[in-house]
Scaffold this active site. Structure first.
Site, mmCIF file in Angstrom:
data_model
loop_
_atom_site.group_PDB
_atom_site.id
_atom_site.type_symbol
_atom_site.label_atom_id
_atom_site.label_comp_id
_atom_site.label_asym_id
_atom_site.label_seq_id
_atom_site.Cartn_x
_atom_site.Cartn_y
_atom_site.Cartn_z
ATOM 1 N N GLU A 18 0.792 -1.221 0.000
ATOM 2 C CA GLU A 18 0.000 0.000 0.000
ATOM 3 C C GLU A 18 0.828 1.277 0.000
ATOM 4 O O GLU A 18 0.453 2.244 -0.650
ATOM 5 C CB GLU A 18 -0.934 0.010 1.230
ATOM 6 C CG GLU A 18 -2.098 -0.961 1.132
ATOM 7 C CD GLU A 18 -3.084 -0.564 0.048
ATOM 8 O OE1 GLU A 18 -3.442 0.618 -0.045
ATOM 9 O OE2 GLU A 18 -3.478 -1.450 -0.732
ATOM 10 N N SER B 250 -48.033 -31.009 22.068
ATOM 11 C CA SER B 250 -48.224 -31.732 23.326
ATOM 12 C C SER B 250 -47.183 -31.383 24.376
ATOM 13 O O SER B 250 -47.342 -31.743 25.556
ATOM 14 C CB SER B 250 -48.194 -33.240 23.067
ATOM 15 O OG SER B 250 -49.271 -33.609 22.235
#
Length: 800
Positions: free
Chosen positions: A227, A493
């Site tokens: 960079e 249930s």
């Protein structure tokens, strides 16, 4: 000039050069002009370099031959007896033309052409034999160099003035310099398990702030190499990089390179918006110069590495390292560091989780740049190229992310706004979490095609309501929705224990008989799962074999509103509809809340508040929050707790939940299946832990006959067997160890027979040694004769 006296004693007039002593001008033949006196030859200049001004002076200087002579024209010296004549030295006079002769024109100055010829002759004389063309070329180079230097300085000064004016203009649109300050890095939330294992990092960055000296040297070097190679030498702006980028972009016809330095990128990330305008670019330059003036290179590089975006929601190198490699940035190798540095160009494009081949190619470019810049040796580069980074996906799909998301939802209620990095200590047992995740994902992967089941959830709580495991789905990477906490589904249930507990509290017993037959309430006719009616059955048989008609009758007898109140008392927080169908679990609940409502069955009848956060502290150890307080108190009487536990234990020993039977460990539970097989549940508990398992599909499509007693019961047994490793066997309140021997369960419609207990061992998975139990876990009995307060209260009130 000779002088003398005439016969009268008067002084003679001085004789001019070329004039006869008598004073008359010499006579020349008619038509002939007098000859000009011969000029003396100039001396030859060899090896002498004269400047142009010296040449001009030489040309204009009178020769010695024309200078006044100390002797007269007759060659005689002045008389020493005449001091006046010797001292005056009159200036020579030009000869006067004879009378009648044309006047003599004055001598003209040399013309320009003559002067140039003279100069050329002098140059030729002083050139020492060098070619004339070579001298001209050198003179041309010298003039060109002087011209270039002069105008370069002029243009440079004007360029500085212009650029300074532009920067000043755009800087005027920024806040005053006295108010400039580097904003605080967004705080990170480190979420850890009960034994300190990192679960996840959360916050805007997704990773911890790291110091530059804590990182391996090749990580910042990789960033600089790809960079900003001259980062250590420029002043925030790199003119060489700008010129190179401009040339490359111009020759390519498109934007290929950028000239921004790391300092400029940091300034943009810290202070400015990501917009492509001239104003933003100029302000970026101003802020970059300010950063370079106020911070060292190491400080700027550290801030950049901790804040830059690296894809997948990761800000900073530590977050990226954990996302892509599953470890801290302190531990990454050279190839992994190059992969992270390669993401800076385009994080989404080069993310290794998205395109592994493209990311590896970019990493190779970074390694080559590091070698070219001298950061690594050729051997280091070869080793990194032959051993590329291995990307892990478990970090993105781990079930721990569901826990982290849930913690972040709760955090503002504990500490308000977060202004610093904090550490959240949770109640999660990481071994239990991994066991629950493995059981759920493995079983669903095996049954996906056969049973058309795609999703599920598992949640485990201890006796005090602390969440020990929470799995909100099969794959977090594909779906971040936390089904364990937020999915509201019909429990079927699995809701019946609240109906039977309400009936027991109204004076019924486990042996109370009700007739299984067709009934209708307000136009609603419940049907059994087996589509059969068994006649007279006890409440224990009706619950164990999940007979719907008996549950509907009980709800009608005690009232749907009472059933809803009982469920809320135990821990159900969702809205419940007080209608006859409440007995079959038609009101939606979440797995977490129904699991917490089952916990009182295991701890002696005390209500709990499910919680996952145990303590919150900052990086310096200051405690910001610590959980205190108990649950909701006793919610089930001891005698009724013993009865309901006996009934639910029979469900596991001989009812619909036989596949959930644990080897030698008392347990109770209940299956749940909704209409059309859209939801399947098994919720069960031991003396130590309570676990709820839900299976289904997000789009509500029905599964292929998956009931609560099949896959959910198997997953529950797998999870509980693994989670109970190292935990001593303890009796369940009201349930003896040998329940199958003392109270055999008869299937409705069959004659009483004596049977031997059958223990089904759940599949075993290799597990690491379990850590010591943390302080957040409720006290566990060490043997069957435990004297814990809950057991003592249970014995006093009949719950033991």
């Amino acid at each position: 000039m000779a002088t003398g006296q005439n016969g009268n004693g008067r002084k003679r007039r001085p004789v001019r050069p070329g004039q006869r002593p008598s004073g008359k001008p010499p006579q020349h033949p008619e038509g002939q002009r007098p000859k000009r006196p011969a000029q003396p030859q100039r001396p030859r200049l060899q090896g002498v370099a004269l400047r142009p001004d010296e040449v001009e002076d030489y040309i204009r200087r009178p020769s010695k031959a024309n200078a006044p002579s100390k002797q007269s024209s007759s060659g005689q010296r002045s008389s020493p007896q005449n001091p006046t004549a010797q001292a005056r030295k009159p200036a020579p006079q030009r000869p006067r033309p004879a009378q009648g002769a044309p006047a003599k024109k004055p001598t003209k100055k040399p013309s320009r052409k003559a002067r140039q010829q003279t100069l050329a002759a002098l140059d030729a004389a002083t050139s020492s034999g060098k070619p004339k063309s070579q001298s001209k070329f050198r003179r041309f180079l010298w003039k060109s160099f002087r011209f270039s230097m002069y105008w370069s300085v002029v243009l440079g000064i004007w360029g500085i003035v212009v650029v300074g004016g532009i920067l000043t203009y755009y800087a005027a649109h920024l806040p005053p310099a006295s108010e400039w300050a580097v904003p605080q890095r967004p705080p990170n939330v480190r979420i850890v398990s009960a034994n300190g294992t990192l679960i996840a990092n959360r916050g805007d960055t997704g990773g911890e702030a790291v110091r530059l000296e804590q990182l391996p040297t090749y990580l910042p070097e990789a960033v600089m190499a790809i960079e900003d190679r001259r980062f250590r030498y420029h002043f925030g702006i790199d003119p060489i990089g700008l010129a190179r980028a401009a040339f490359v972009n111009y020759t390519s016809g498109r934007t290929v390179q950028g000239g921004s330095t790391l300092t400029q990128q940091l300034a943009k990330n810290l202070f400015l918006k990501p917009e492509r305008t001239m104003q933003r670019k100029m302000q970026e330059v101003v802020m970059a110069l300010w950063l370079e003036w106020n911070y060292s290179k190491d400080e700027i590089l550290e801030m950049y590495l901790n804040r830059v975006y690296l894809g997948a929601g990761a800000y900073g190198v530590d977050a990226a390292s954990r996302v892509y490699f599953g470890k801290s940035a302190h531990l990454i190798n050279l190839a992994e560091a190059a992969t992270i540095a390669g993401l800076l160009k385009a994080p989404s494009k080069y993310a290794p989780t998205r395109n592994a081949a493209l990311a590896e190619g970019r990493a190779q470019v970074v390694i080559a740049s590091m070698h070219k810049a001298g950061f690594i040796t050729a051997d280091d580069a070869k080793n990194a190229l032959f051993n590329p980074a291995h990307v892990v996906t478990s970090h993105n799909s781990s079930s721990g992310n569901y826990v982290a998301d849930y913690v972040m939802e709760l955090l503002p209620g504990f500490v308000g706004s977060i202004g610093e990095d904090i550490i959240v200590d949770t109640t999660i047992d990481w071994d239990m979490q991994q066991a629950a995740e493995t059981a759920l994902t493995t079983r669903i992967a095996e049954s996906r095609q056969e049973f058309n089941v795609t999703q599920g959830a598992v949640v485990t709580l201890n006796r005090s309501g602390a969440i020990r495991a929470l799995v909100g789905g099969v794959d977090y990477r594909k779906s971040q929705f936390n089904r364990a906490v937020y999915a509201r589904r019909q429990p079927g249930s699995a809701f019946k224990p609240f109906v039977y507990l309400a009936a027991l509290e109204r004076g019924m017993t486990p042996n109370t008989v009700r007739r299984d037959a067709r009934v209708t309430y307000r136009g609603w006719t419940p049907k059994n799962y087996t589509k059969r009616y068994y006649g007279d059955v006890t409440l224990t048989q009706a619950l164990a074999f999940s007979i719907n008609t008996v549950a509907a009758k009980l709800a009608h007898e005690v009232g749907p509103a009472n059933v809803a109140r009982t469920a809320r008392r135990l821990g159900i927080t969702s809205a419940l509809k007080s209608n006859p169908s409440i007995a079959l679990g038609t009101s939606e609940v979440t797995p977490l809340e129904i699991a917490s409502a089952y916990v009182p069955f295991s701890n002696g009848g005390y209500g709990v508040v499910p919680h996952v956060v145990r303590q919150i502290r900052n990086e310096h150890g200051k405690v910001l929050y610590r959980r205190s307080g108990d649950g909701t108190g006793r919610v089930v009487r001891g005698d009724k707790l013993s009865e309901i536990n006996t009934m639910m234990a029979q469900t596991v020993y001989g009812g619909t939940g036989k596949r959930a039977l644990l080897a030698g460990r008392p347990a109770g539970g209940k299956t749940g299946t909704t209409q059309g097989y859209k939801d399947a549940w098994f919720i069960g508990y031991t003396n130590s832990l309570t676990t709820a398992v839900w299976l289904g599909n997000d789009n509500n499509k029905p599964m292929k006959k998956v009931s609560g007693g099949t896959l959910p019961a198997e997953i529950w047994a797998w999870v509980m067997e693994t989670e109970h490793q190292g935990i001593p066997i303890a009796k369940l309140p009201g349930v003896p160890i040998n329940l199958a021997e003392t109270s055999p369960l008869l299937k409705p419609g069959t004659a009483p027979t004596r049977r031997q207990p059958t223990f089904v061992a759940a599949p075993q998975q290799p597990q690491p040694p379990r850590p010591a139990v943390q302080a957040t876990t409720a006290p566990r009995p060490q043997n069957n004769t435990s004297t814990s307060p809950l057991d003592l209260l249970g014995r006093l009130f009949g719950g033991g």
